[in-house]
Design a protein around this motif. Sequence first.
Motif, mmCIF file in Angstrom:
data_model
loop_
_atom_site.group_PDB
_atom_site.id
_atom_site.type_symbol
_atom_site.label_atom_id
_atom_site.label_comp_id
_atom_site.label_asym_id
_atom_site.label_seq_id
_atom_site.Cartn_x
_atom_site.Cartn_y
_atom_site.Cartn_z
ATOM 1 N N CYS A 89 0.855 -1.177 0.000
ATOM 2 C CA CYS A 89 0.000 0.000 0.000
ATOM 3 C C CYS A 89 0.896 1.234 0.000
ATOM 4 N N ARG A 106 -6.051 5.016 -2.475
ATOM 5 C CA ARG A 106 -6.889 3.814 -2.627
ATOM 6 C C ARG A 106 -7.270 3.517 -4.067
ATOM 7 N N ALA A 107 -7.281 4.519 -4.939
ATOM 8 C CA ALA A 107 -7.626 4.247 -6.330
ATOM 9 C C ALA A 107 -7.155 5.368 -7.237
ATOM 10 N N ARG A 135 -10.610 -0.199 -14.116
ATOM 11 C CA ARG A 135 -10.933 -0.668 -12.767
ATOM 12 C C ARG A 135 -10.061 -1.856 -12.374
ATOM 13 N N SER A 139 -7.985 0.111 -9.328
ATOM 14 C CA SER A 139 -9.042 0.338 -8.350
ATOM 15 C C SER A 139 -8.796 -0.494 -7.105
ATOM 16 N N GLY A 140 -8.035 0.077 -6.165
ATOM 17 C CA GLY A 140 -7.664 -0.623 -4.937
ATOM 18 C C GLY A 140 -6.241 -0.270 -4.569
ATOM 19 N N ARG A 143 -3.716 -2.830 -5.803
ATOM 20 C CA ARG A 143 -3.754 -2.895 -7.266
ATOM 21 C C ARG A 143 -2.972 -1.742 -7.875
ATOM 22 N N SER A 206 -12.846 2.208 -5.543
ATOM 23 C CA SER A 206 -12.884 0.822 -5.089
ATOM 24 C C SER A 206 -14.032 0.596 -4.111
ATOM 25 N N GLY A 207 -14.223 -0.654 -3.782
ATOM 26 C CA GLY A 207 -15.187 -1.009 -2.740
ATOM 27 C C GLY A 207 -16.623 -0.971 -3.205
#
Length: 219
Positions: A89, A106-107, A135, A139-140, A143, A206-207
């Motif tokens: 991360c 996060r994205a 995505r 997206s994450g 990722r 994300s999410g």
Amino acid sequence: MPGRLLPRLFFEAPPEVVGPRLLGKLLVHRSRNGLLAGRIVEVEAYLGPHNNPPDPAAHSHRGPTPRSLVLFGHAGHAYVYTIYGRYFCMNVSCEIEGRAGCVLLRALEPVAGIDQMALNRGVAVDGLAPEKLARQLTSGPSRLCQALGLTRVSHNGLDLADSASRLQVRDDGCAVTEMLITARIGIHEAVDWPLRFAMPEHHCVSGKRSLPGRRVSLA
DNA sequence: GTGATGATCTTCT
DNA sequence: GAAGATCATCACG
């Protein structure tokens, strides 16, 4: 290089201020395999131990450790750590030296080097609609690290506000007018603190789509 | 579409 | 020794 480099001052503020500011900015990596860049569309703030009350979900919350030392240094540096033994991360450190605080990316929306990102992620480009592909790629939080080729060993501690750095945050003038504020994802402490900031309805966020939150306009 | 599960190893106690 | 700021995959409806 797209856009202009952001000055250190941009990052020398509390994470809940820097987080929204980062929406729409570019994360740019001059990698061995070419320029990789993405627009930041979703972030989370993690507050330092000086905060009242302290943020129990933050890595810095029990004071500096070997891992979290970067967070207590100058603002505008990359904090990259290993999660669950297999992923990374990336965070941007905030606050003046001596004070911790960071923003987790996060994205992203892929902007440059999409083919290389697909290679890095092991994703086949063929037959995927552009939005689906985007995505899949970024997206994450882990990722996006994989897509941009970011690792703890190579990128932790890099100065994002240095014009010579391989990893930078830049501003290409993209204006974000609205954001969505929700609770943070994937944590088990302070689960309802409203510290997740995202561009509303963006396809790369994300999410779950259905997280409760409030829309706020940025003037 | 949603929800559950396991992989895998670093970090801190 | 336990927990963890995740992701891909599989089952189910």
